[in-house]
Design an enzyme around this catalytic site. Structure first.
Site, PDB file in Angstrom:
ATOM      1  N   SER A 188       1.832  -5.975   7.721  1.00 55.02           N
ATOM      2  CA  SER A 188       0.393  -5.880   7.954  1.00 55.02           C
ATOM      3  C   SER A 188      -0.393  -6.619   6.882  1.00 55.02           C
ATOM      4  O   SER A 188      -1.384  -7.302   7.160  1.00 55.02           O
ATOM      5  CB  SER A 188      -0.042  -4.410   7.993  1.00 55.02           C
ATOM      6  OG  SER A 188       0.553  -3.733   9.083  1.00 55.02           O
ATOM      7  N   SER A 189       0.041  -6.487   5.641  1.00 54.88           N
ATOM      8  CA  SER A 189      -0.653  -7.158   4.548  1.00 54.88           C
ATOM      9  C   SER A 189      -0.494  -8.666   4.639  1.00 54.88           C
ATOM     10  O   SER A 189      -1.453  -9.418   4.403  1.00 54.88           O
ATOM     11  CB  SER A 189      -0.116  -6.651   3.205  1.00 54.88           C
ATOM     12  OG  SER A 189      -0.858  -7.194   2.128  1.00 54.88           O
ATOM     13  N   GLY A 200       7.409   1.406   5.013  1.00 54.65           N
ATOM     14  CA  GLY A 200       6.106   2.065   5.038  1.00 54.65           C
ATOM     15  C   GLY A 200       5.162   1.577   3.960  1.00 54.65           C
ATOM     16  O   GLY A 200       4.114   2.187   3.731  1.00 54.65           O
ATOM     17  N   PHE A 201       5.510   0.460   3.295  1.00 54.00           N
ATOM     18  CA  PHE A 201       4.660  -0.082   2.239  1.00 54.00           C
ATOM     19  C   PHE A 201       3.680  -1.137   2.757  1.00 54.00           C
ATOM     20  O   PHE A 201       2.937  -1.733   1.978  1.00 54.00           O
ATOM     21  CB  PHE A 201       5.516  -0.693   1.133  1.00 54.00           C
ATOM     22  CG  PHE A 201       6.405   0.296   0.427  1.00 54.00           C
ATOM     23  CD1 PHE A 201       5.873   1.281  -0.391  1.00 54.00           C
ATOM     24  CD2 PHE A 201       7.786   0.254   0.588  1.00 54.00           C
ATOM     25  CE1 PHE A 201       6.685   2.194  -1.048  1.00 54.00           C
ATOM     26  CE2 PHE A 201       8.606   1.170  -0.064  1.00 54.00           C
ATOM     27  CZ  PHE A 201       8.058   2.137  -0.880  1.00 54.00           C
ATOM     28  N   PRO A 211       9.826  -4.270   0.789  1.00 46.69           N
ATOM     29  CA  PRO A 211      10.958  -4.032   1.698  1.00 46.69           C
ATOM     30  C   PRO A 211      10.498  -3.790   3.129  1.00 46.69           C
ATOM     31  O   PRO A 211       9.448  -3.189   3.375  1.00 46.69           O
ATOM     32  CB  PRO A 211      11.627  -2.786   1.113  1.00 46.69           C
ATOM     33  CG  PRO A 211      10.567  -2.116   0.309  1.00 46.69           C
ATOM     34  CD  PRO A 211       9.691  -3.207  -0.219  1.00 46.69           C
ATOM     35  N   LEU A 212      11.289  -4.256   4.072  1.00 45.32           N
ATOM     36  CA  LEU A 212      10.973  -4.088   5.483  1.00 45.32           C
ATOM     37  C   LEU A 212      11.193  -2.647   5.912  1.00 45.32           C
ATOM     38  O   LEU A 212      12.158  -2.004   5.500  1.00 45.32           O
ATOM     39  CB  LEU A 212      11.859  -5.001   6.333  1.00 45.32           C
ATOM     40  CG  LEU A 212      11.649  -6.499   6.160  1.00 45.32           C
ATOM     41  CD1 LEU A 212      12.702  -7.266   6.945  1.00 45.32           C
ATOM     42  CD2 LEU A 212      10.262  -6.900   6.620  1.00 45.32           C
ATOM     43  N   GLY A 213      10.302  -2.158   6.755  1.00 48.22           N
ATOM     44  CA  GLY A 213      10.478  -0.840   7.334  1.00 48.22           C
ATOM     45  C   GLY A 213      10.337   0.304   6.368  1.00 48.22           C
ATOM     46  O   GLY A 213      10.690   1.441   6.687  1.00 48.22           O
ATOM     47  N   ASP A 273      -2.549  -1.122  10.667  1.00 41.06           N
ATOM     48  CA  ASP A 273      -2.758  -1.121   9.221  1.00 41.06           C
ATOM     49  C   ASP A 273      -3.393  -2.411   8.706  1.00 41.06           C
ATOM     50  O   ASP A 273      -3.710  -2.502   7.515  1.00 41.06           O
ATOM     51  CB  ASP A 273      -1.432  -0.896   8.482  1.00 41.06           C
ATOM     52  CG  ASP A 273      -0.955   0.542   8.573  1.00 41.06           C
ATOM     53  OD1 ASP A 273      -1.720   1.394   9.068  1.00 41.06           O
ATOM     54  OD2 ASP A 273       0.193   0.816   8.154  1.00 41.06           O
ATOM     55  N   LYS A 282       0.845  -1.196   0.000  1.00 40.28           N
ATOM     56  CA  LYS A 282       0.000   0.000   0.000  1.00 40.28           C
ATOM     57  C   LYS A 282       0.877   1.240   0.000  1.00 40.28           C
ATOM     58  O   LYS A 282       2.074   1.205   0.322  1.00 40.28           O
ATOM     59  CB  LYS A 282      -0.940   0.012   1.212  1.00 40.28           C
ATOM     60  CG  LYS A 282      -0.237  -0.009   2.578  1.00 40.28           C
ATOM     61  CD  LYS A 282       0.232   1.333   3.091  1.00 40.28           C
ATOM     62  CE  LYS A 282       0.835   1.232   4.497  1.00 40.28           C
ATOM     63  NZ  LYS A 282       1.529   2.489   4.914  1.00 40.28           N
TER      64      LYS A 282
END
Length: 289
Positions: A111-112, A106-107, A102-104, A144, A18
């Site tokens: 959560s997804s 903000g994508f 990628p980790l961390g 999220d 996201k």
């Protein structure tokens, strides 16, 4: 992104990324959480989650994780155990996440992934929880998670769980991982963070008068890499930080324009082109099965 099931019992499901097209903080609630406003744009790109049912009730993540999170702390394991407990399920599951997000950054990857586990295991276990119940469980895993459970791009308020589906204009995005990862709690504690922005409306967002990410000026000051990346992206198209990570994006009208911008990034950049979608690829896969 698609789902399929093999003869070995594994099924494969999308876990889309996201973007936060804007993000502002309105204040702090009595419980210490911050009140937010944002727009979640779902993408037709992300991780893949592989699931296989077990008869012994165990929730297991086979193999060594590529993302360095202990099994007990993994959101997908926590989500599966929570659903199993609430719905009183005797079966278990093996869970493998094929990481692309990628980790961390903000994508929304973790959560997804957790949302995909909740939604799919609810079906495979025949747990029978409706969307509202699954979203409520998701909120217990992470703020999220509900938007991915509901599977629609949305205007969000509260801590991100009060969701109003929105139809967003067609767009393609160039996503870039700056490599910078700052703990969310640390960013929320930053003294320079604007925590009392005035409330906006969906009409404000549609008109273009609501833009920006409250965390962007904080990260731009703290990280030369984020500052340099956003300056570069701004020369290619409208760009911004997403979420509370170091991930950035630029928006384009066509795939060709986004791909043309991609090749202008320095060699070795961790970058992807993705289409914005109103309906989650996970929900499309569920309908097709």
């Amino acid at each position: 992104m698609s789902a399929g099931e093999g003869a070995d019992g594994w099924s494969v499901w999308p876990a889309p990324a996201k973007l936060n097209l804007f993000l502002r903080i309105l204040g702090r609630r009595p419980d210490g959480y911050h009140r937010l406003q944002t727009v979640f744009q779902l993408l037709d790109w992300g991780d893949r989650v592989r699931l296989r049912l077990r008869d012994d009730g165990r929730i297991h993540r086979p193999g060594d994780p590529i993302y360095g999170v202990a099994e007990a702390d993994d959101l997908v394991v926590r989500a599966a155990k929570l659903l199993q407990s609430v719905a009183k399920i005797g079966q278990g599951a093996d869970i493998v996440v094929e990481k692309n997000i990628p980790l961390g950054g903000g994508f929304g990857g973790g959560s997804s992934d957790a949302a995909t586990v909740l939604v799919v295991l609810n079906r495979l276990w025949k747990a029978g929880l409706d969307e509202d119940a699954l979203a409520a469980l998701g909120l217990r895993v992470g703020a999220d998670v509900p938007v991915f459970v509901r599977g629609r791009s949305a205007w969000a308020e509260g801590v991100g769980e009060e969701l109003t589906p929105v139809a967003l204009p067609p767009a393609w995005y160039l996503l870039v991982d700056s490599g910078v990862s700052v703990p969310t709690a640390e960013l929320f504690q930053a003294p320079e963070l604007t925590r009392d922005a005035p409330a906006a409306t969906i009409r404000d967002f549609v008109s273009g008068s609501v833009l920006g990410n409250a965390f962007e000026p904080v990260l731009r000051r703290r990280s030369e890499a984020v500052e340099a990346l956003l300056q570069r992206l701004s020369r290619l198209g409208p760009s911004a930080l997403t979420g509370t990570g170091g991930g950035c994006f630029a928006r384009f009208g066509t795939r060709a324009d986004a791909e043309a911008a991609l090749v202008q990034l320095p060699p070795g950049s961790r970058a992807w082109v993705a289409e914005g979608v109103d309906a989650s690829p996970l929900h499309r896969a569920l309908r097709d099965r």
